[in-house]
Each structure stands twice: as structure tokens, then as C-alpha cells.
Design a protein around this motif. Sequence first.
Motif, PDB file in Angstrom:
ATOM      1  N   LEU A  74     -17.824  46.235   1.368  1.00  0.00           N
ATOM      2  CA  LEU A  74     -17.543  47.035   0.176  1.00  0.00           C
ATOM      3  C   LEU A  74     -16.310  47.916   0.366  1.00  0.00           C
ATOM      4  O   LEU A  74     -15.395  47.919  -0.464  1.00  0.00           O
ATOM      5  CB  LEU A  74     -18.761  47.894  -0.175  1.00  0.00           C
ATOM      6  N   TRP A  75     -16.273  48.669   1.467  1.00  0.00           N
ATOM      7  CA  TRP A  75     -15.146  49.575   1.709  1.00  0.00           C
ATOM      8  C   TRP A  75     -13.853  48.822   1.986  1.00  0.00           C
ATOM      9  O   TRP A  75     -12.772  49.282   1.616  1.00  0.00           O
ATOM     10  CB  TRP A  75     -15.473  50.565   2.831  1.00  0.00           C
ATOM     11  N   ALA A  76     -13.950  47.652   2.617  1.00  0.00           N
ATOM     12  CA  ALA A  76     -12.750  46.841   2.857  1.00  0.00           C
ATOM     13  C   ALA A  76     -12.163  46.364   1.528  1.00  0.00           C
ATOM     14  O   ALA A  76     -10.944  46.421   1.318  1.00  0.00           O
ATOM     15  CB  ALA A  76     -13.078  45.653   3.753  1.00  0.00           C
ATOM     16  N   LEU A  77     -13.027  45.893   0.639  1.00  0.00           N
ATOM     17  CA  LEU A  77     -12.542  45.456  -0.677  1.00  0.00           C
ATOM     18  C   LEU A  77     -11.887  46.617  -1.424  1.00  0.00           C
ATOM     19  O   LEU A  77     -10.800  46.460  -2.003  1.00  0.00           O
ATOM     20  CB  LEU A  77     -13.684  44.871  -1.499  1.00  0.00           C
ATOM     21  N   MET A  78     -12.536  47.767  -1.400  1.00  0.00           N
ATOM     22  CA  MET A  78     -11.962  48.930  -2.086  1.00  0.00           C
ATOM     23  C   MET A  78     -10.629  49.331  -1.444  1.00  0.00           C
ATOM     24  O   MET A  78      -9.669  49.646  -2.150  1.00  0.00           O
ATOM     25  CB  MET A  78     -12.947  50.096  -2.073  1.00  0.00           C
ATOM     26  N   GLY A  79     -10.573  49.329  -0.126  1.00  0.00           N
ATOM     27  CA  GLY A  79      -9.340  49.689   0.574  1.00  0.00           C
ATOM     28  C   GLY A  79      -8.208  48.731   0.267  1.00  0.00           C
ATOM     29  O   GLY A  79      -7.071  49.153  -0.003  1.00  0.00           O
ATOM     30  N   TRP A  80      -8.497  47.432   0.277  1.00  0.00           N
ATOM     31  CA  TRP A  80      -7.449  46.442   0.005  1.00  0.00           C
ATOM     32  C   TRP A  80      -7.003  46.478  -1.449  1.00  0.00           C
ATOM     33  O   TRP A  80      -5.815  46.291  -1.739  1.00  0.00           O
ATOM     34  CB  TRP A  80      -7.893  45.045   0.418  1.00  0.00           C
ATOM     35  N   VAL A  89      -1.586  52.838  -1.908  1.00  0.00           N
ATOM     36  CA  VAL A  89      -1.272  52.695  -0.486  1.00  0.00           C
ATOM     37  C   VAL A  89      -1.541  54.005   0.247  1.00  0.00           C
ATOM     38  O   VAL A  89      -2.047  54.008   1.362  1.00  0.00           O
ATOM     39  CB  VAL A  89       0.201  52.243  -0.293  1.00  0.00           C
ATOM     40  N   VAL A  90      -1.245  55.091  -0.409  1.00  0.00           N
ATOM     41  CA  VAL A  90      -1.443  56.412   0.194  1.00  0.00           C
ATOM     42  C   VAL A  90      -2.928  56.663   0.470  1.00  0.00           C
ATOM     43  O   VAL A  90      -3.285  57.328   1.432  1.00  0.00           O
ATOM     44  CB  VAL A  90      -0.867  57.515  -0.725  1.00  0.00           C
ATOM     45  N   VAL A  91      -3.802  56.107  -0.356  1.00  0.00           N
ATOM     46  CA  VAL A  91      -5.245  56.273  -0.190  1.00  0.00           C
ATOM     47  C   VAL A  91      -5.845  55.068   0.541  1.00  0.00           C
ATOM     48  O   VAL A  91      -6.723  55.213   1.384  1.00  0.00           O
ATOM     49  CB  VAL A  91      -5.937  56.462  -1.567  1.00  0.00           C
ATOM     50  N   GLY A  92      -5.376  53.875   0.222  1.00  0.00           N
ATOM     51  CA  GLY A  92      -5.961  52.647   0.770  1.00  0.00           C
ATOM     52  C   GLY A  92      -5.831  52.514   2.273  1.00  0.00           C
ATOM     53  O   GLY A  92      -6.786  52.131   2.959  1.00  0.00           O
ATOM     54  N   VAL A  93      -4.679  52.824   2.812  1.00  0.00           N
ATOM     55  CA  VAL A  93      -4.481  52.709   4.265  1.00  0.00           C
ATOM     56  C   VAL A  93      -5.388  53.680   5.021  1.00  0.00           C
ATOM     57  O   VAL A  93      -6.057  53.272   5.981  1.00  0.00           O
ATOM     58  CB  VAL A  93      -2.985  52.879   4.638  1.00  0.00           C
ATOM     59  N   PRO A  94      -5.480  54.949   4.627  1.00  0.00           N
ATOM     60  CA  PRO A  94      -6.437  55.833   5.308  1.00  0.00           C
ATOM     61  C   PRO A  94      -7.886  55.351   5.191  1.00  0.00           C
ATOM     62  O   PRO A  94      -8.670  55.517   6.123  1.00  0.00           O
ATOM     63  CB  PRO A  94      -6.242  57.188   4.620  1.00  0.00           C
ATOM     64  N   VAL A  95      -8.244  54.752   4.051  1.00  0.00           N
ATOM     65  CA  VAL A  95      -9.599  54.211   3.891  1.00  0.00           C
ATOM     66  C   VAL A  95      -9.829  53.119   4.937  1.00  0.00           C
ATOM     67  O   VAL A  95     -10.865  53.088   5.606  1.00  0.00           O
ATOM     68  CB  VAL A  95      -9.826  53.660   2.461  1.00  0.00           C
ATOM     69  N   LEU A  96      -8.862  52.228   5.113  1.00  0.00           N
ATOM     70  CA  LEU A  96      -9.007  51.135   6.077  1.00  0.00           C
ATOM     71  C   LEU A  96      -9.005  51.640   7.525  1.00  0.00           C
ATOM     72  O   LEU A  96      -9.738  51.127   8.368  1.00  0.00           O
ATOM     73  CB  LEU A  96      -7.923  50.080   5.863  1.00  0.00           C
ATOM     74  N   ILE A  97      -8.214  52.648   7.805  1.00  0.00           N
ATOM     75  CA  ILE A  97      -8.204  53.239   9.157  1.00  0.00           C
ATOM     76  C   ILE A  97      -9.550  53.913   9.437  1.00  0.00           C
ATOM     77  O   ILE A  97     -10.134  53.743  10.512  1.00  0.00           O
ATOM     78  CB  ILE A  97      -7.036  54.241   9.313  1.00  0.00           C
ATOM     79  N   THR A  98     -10.052  54.665   8.463  1.00  0.00           N
ATOM     80  CA  THR A  98     -11.354  55.321   8.616  1.00  0.00           C
ATOM     81  C   THR A  98     -12.456  54.286   8.789  1.00  0.00           C
ATOM     82  O   THR A  98     -13.356  54.451   9.624  1.00  0.00           O
ATOM     83  CB  THR A  98     -11.645  56.221   7.404  1.00  0.00           C
ATOM     84  N   LEU A  99     -12.389  53.205   8.026  1.00  0.00           N
ATOM     85  CA  LEU A  99     -13.368  52.132   8.141  1.00  0.00           C
ATOM     86  C   LEU A  99     -13.338  51.507   9.535  1.00  0.00           C
ATOM     87  O   LEU A  99     -14.383  51.216  10.115  1.00  0.00           O
ATOM     88  CB  LEU A  99     -13.125  51.062   7.068  1.00  0.00           C
ATOM     89  N   THR A 100     -12.163  51.328  10.100  1.00  0.00           N
ATOM     90  CA  THR A 100     -12.041  50.787  11.457  1.00  0.00           C
ATOM     91  C   THR A 100     -12.764  51.677  12.459  1.00  0.00           C
ATOM     92  O   THR A 100     -13.555  51.197  13.278  1.00  0.00           O
ATOM     93  CB  THR A 100     -10.552  50.665  11.842  1.00  0.00           C
ATOM     94  N   LEU A 101     -12.517  52.976  12.382  1.00  0.00           N
ATOM     95  CA  LEU A 101     -13.171  53.915  13.303  1.00  0.00           C
ATOM     96  C   LEU A 101     -14.686  53.940  13.080  1.00  0.00           C
ATOM     97  O   LEU A 101     -15.468  54.001  14.031  1.00  0.00           O
ATOM     98  CB  LEU A 101     -12.574  55.316  13.137  1.00  0.00           C
ATOM     99  N   TRP A 102     -15.105  53.879  11.824  1.00  0.00           N
ATOM    100  CA  TRP A 102     -16.529  53.867  11.478  1.00  0.00           C
ATOM    101  C   TRP A 102     -17.213  52.627  12.046  1.00  0.00           C
ATOM    102  O   TRP A 102     -18.322  52.716  12.570  1.00  0.00           O
ATOM    103  CB  TRP A 102     -16.669  53.943   9.959  1.00  0.00           C
ATOM    104  N   LEU A 103     -16.560  51.476  11.958  1.00  0.00           N
ATOM    105  CA  LEU A 103     -17.139  50.238  12.502  1.00  0.00           C
ATOM    106  C   LEU A 103     -17.318  50.330  14.014  1.00  0.00           C
ATOM    107  O   LEU A 103     -18.360  49.948  14.550  1.00  0.00           O
ATOM    108  CB  LEU A 103     -16.262  49.031  12.151  1.00  0.00           C
TER     109      LEU A 103
END
Length: 159
Positions: A74-80, A89-103
Motif C-alpha cells: 500500500l505505502w509503496a503504491l502511494m509513494g510511487w 517527488v518532495v513527499v513521495g521520496v521521503p515516503v519510500l525512504i521511510t518505508l525502507t527503514l520501516w521494512l
Amino acid sequence: LPSVMTVAHLVYALHTVAIVVGIVGAATVVGSFVGSLPSIAAVIFNYVKRRDARGTWVYTHYQWQIRTFWWAVLWALMGWVLVLTIIGVVVGVPVLITLTLWLIYRIGRGWLRLRDRRPMSTPKRAGALSRGAILMRRQGKRSPAQTPLCAGEICPLHG
């Protein structure tokens, strides 16, 4: 119990492989986690063996692993989707970085608790049993959570 524990360890290992591939390979951790063969196989193993784990503390790990995967999707789809928009991009990249750390956190924490033979804390749902309730059920006792609050009335929740 050994079989369901082995599968839980295998699922954590497969998710870890997906994360490592994302770190050292050309893919991102998020892309590797939600779209790689190891993670997809891990989720399939979860769903196939989940019934065998029901009523054991290992079941909480199956829930944790399944939820980790689907929340990541879900978060990956929203981030992409956000990355594909100019302003996002300003919001999406931090979402994907946060998701990486969360995983990394979710897989690491879960695997360490499984190694220590400890259940995962999971959100309570209707019908879900706590560790204490499972023990009380085995002893033939009712937990306070199973005691009807309806005081003898016919209740759709307690029968």
C-alpha cells in the motif's frame, strides 16, 4: 509447532533476502520487497501455513509478516504515485525512504522475537485471543475478555 516455526523463520529469511537484494542490487529495497520472488513466495507460505499456526504464539508472527507485506504494498503504491507527480517527488521520496527503514525494522524485530520464542504484539480484533486467553481456554477457564457484558441478555457479540 516446529513446522510452523520453521516456516516463520523461512518467511523472515525470504524477506531478508529481498531487502538485501534491494540494498546491494539495482532494485530499491521497497521494490524488491513488494515485487520480488522471495517476498511473494514468503507471503504465499504465510497464507498456506497460517491455519496450522492458529492458536499458538507463532500465529502472531504470521499476522505480523502478512501485515508487513500488505502495508508495504500500500505505502509503496502511494509513494510511487506521488513520485510520478511533479509536486509529489518532495513527499513521495521521503515516503519510500521511510518505508525502507520501516521494512528493515519490522523484519528485524519480528525475527529477533521469533528467535527468542516471543509472540508479536498485534492489534486486537474481534475474535482474536491474547496469549493469556489462549492459556485460559486450554485450562477450561473464561478470561474477563470472554465474559459477556450483556448480563444474561441475548447479545449478538456473546450469544
